[in-house]
Scaffold this motif. Structure first.
Motif, short mmCIF file in Angstrom:
data_model
loop_
_atom_site.label_atom_id
_atom_site.label_comp_id
_atom_site.label_asym_id
_atom_site.label_seq_id
_atom_site.Cartn_x
_atom_site.Cartn_y
_atom_site.Cartn_z
N ILE A 74 0.83 -1.20 0.00
CA ILE A 74 0.00 0.00 0.00
C ILE A 74 0.87 1.25 0.00
CG2 ILE A 74 -1.65 1.32 1.38
CD1 ILE A 74 -2.77 -1.43 2.31
N VAL A 75 1.92 1.25 0.82
CA VAL A 75 2.84 2.39 0.88
C VAL A 75 3.54 2.57 -0.46
CG1 VAL A 75 4.91 3.29 2.00
CG2 VAL A 75 3.14 2.24 3.37
N ALA A 76 3.92 1.47 -1.11
CA ALA A 76 4.59 1.54 -2.42
C ALA A 76 3.67 2.13 -3.48
CB ALA A 76 5.05 0.15 -2.84
N GLU A 77 2.42 1.71 -3.49
CA GLU A 77 1.46 2.25 -4.46
C GLU A 77 1.26 3.74 -4.24
OE1 GLU A 77 -1.95 -0.17 -3.86
OE2 GLU A 77 -1.08 -1.89 -4.92
N LYS A 78 1.18 4.14 -3.00
CA LYS A 78 0.98 5.56 -2.67
C LYS A 78 2.19 6.39 -3.10
CE LYS A 78 -0.43 8.45 1.10
NZ LYS A 78 -0.86 8.55 2.46
N LEU A 79 3.40 5.89 -2.82
CA LEU A 79 4.62 6.61 -3.19
C LEU A 79 4.78 6.68 -4.70
CD1 LEU A 79 7.15 7.96 -1.91
CD2 LEU A 79 8.32 5.82 -2.39
N ALA A 80 4.46 5.59 -5.40
CA ALA A 80 4.57 5.57 -6.85
C ALA A 80 3.61 6.57 -7.49
CB ALA A 80 4.30 4.18 -7.39
N LYS A 81 2.42 6.68 -6.94
CA LYS A 81 1.45 7.64 -7.47
C LYS A 81 1.94 9.07 -7.28
CE LYS A 81 -3.30 9.11 -7.13
NZ LYS A 81 -4.41 9.29 -6.22
N LYS A 82 2.48 9.37 -6.10
CA LYS A 82 3.02 10.71 -5.84
C LYS A 82 4.20 11.02 -6.75
CE LYS A 82 2.06 11.22 -0.88
NZ LYS A 82 2.71 11.35 0.44
N LYS A 86 4.79 13.91 -9.97
CA LYS A 86 5.89 14.87 -10.07
C LYS A 86 6.87 14.51 -11.17
CE LYS A 86 6.14 17.13 -5.70
NZ LYS A 86 7.07 17.77 -4.79
N ASN A 87 6.50 13.56 -12.05
CA ASN A 87 7.33 13.12 -13.18
C ASN A 87 8.66 12.53 -12.74
OD1 ASN A 87 5.42 13.82 -15.11
ND2 ASN A 87 6.14 15.93 -15.19
N ILE A 88 8.66 11.77 -11.67
CA ILE A 88 9.85 11.04 -11.23
C ILE A 88 9.62 9.58 -11.58
CG2 ILE A 88 11.24 10.35 -9.25
CD1 ILE A 88 10.35 12.94 -7.87
N LEU A 111 6.59 -1.16 -6.60
CA LEU A 111 7.00 0.08 -7.25
C LEU A 111 7.26 -0.15 -8.74
CD1 LEU A 111 9.45 1.79 -4.76
CD2 LEU A 111 7.26 2.64 -5.50
N ARG A 112 7.92 -1.26 -9.07
CA ARG A 112 8.19 -1.57 -10.47
C ARG A 112 6.90 -1.78 -11.26
NH1 ARG A 112 12.56 -5.02 -8.39
NH2 ARG A 112 14.51 -3.90 -8.76
N LYS A 113 5.92 -2.45 -10.66
CA LYS A 113 4.64 -2.67 -11.32
C LYS A 113 3.90 -1.37 -11.57
CE LYS A 113 3.87 -7.26 -9.40
NZ LYS A 113 3.10 -8.03 -8.42
N ASN A 114 4.14 -0.37 -10.72
CA ASN A 114 3.44 0.91 -10.85
C ASN A 114 4.22 1.94 -11.65
OD1 ASN A 114 0.97 0.45 -9.43
ND2 ASN A 114 2.19 0.28 -7.58
N GLY A 115 5.27 1.52 -12.37
CA GLY A 115 5.91 2.42 -13.32
C GLY A 115 7.24 3.02 -12.92
N MET A 116 7.80 2.65 -11.77
CA MET A 116 9.10 3.18 -11.37
C MET A 116 10.21 2.32 -11.96
SD MET A 116 8.21 5.76 -9.51
CE MET A 116 9.65 6.21 -8.62
#
Length: 118
Positions: A74-82, A86-88, A111-116
């Motif tokens: 849950i924390v990873a999904e939230k951080l990835a969205k933020k 910010k285009n990071i 994080l990798r699944k969410n685009g990082m």
């Protein structure tokens, strides 16, 4: 000054990442305790924290009780969205003194699944 084993391990890992610090990539620092999980995206060139997410924030605490691995997801999904707002997209993963296993591994995979990218 003599450092103990944990401090030496953290220092070794962190310095390798800081040597490679550039303006296009930031460092993702992970911290976990027995109950909680938190992460920060840090700009080492300017020494500033850009984003953070934690399991002790109000909206995460309001969720029904879950186990620790799903809490890190849950924390990873939230951080990835933020971060994507910010285009990071490209980061260095700083696991600190923690092994790449269990909650830390699930956090990184989410994080990798969410685009990082790292």
């Amino acid at each position: 000054m003599k450092l103990d084993t944990i401090q030496r391990k953290k220092f070794r890992i962190r310095n390798k990442l800081k040597k490679n610090a550039t303006k296009d990539r930031y460092r993702l620092s992970v911290s976990r305790s027995l109950k909680n999980f938190s992460a920060q995206i840090i700009d080492d060139v300017n020494n500033k924290t850009l984003l953070s997410a934690s399991s002790i924030e109000k909206d995460v605490k309001a969720l029904p009780k879950t186990n620790k691995i799903s809490l890190s997801k849950i924390v990873a999904e939230k951080l990835a969205k933020k971060a994507l707002d910010k285009n990071i997209k490209k980061i260095y993963f700083d696991r600190g003194k923690f092994k790449y296993h269990g909650r830390v591994k699930e956090f990184a995979e989410t994080l990798r699944k969410n685009g990082m990218e790292f």
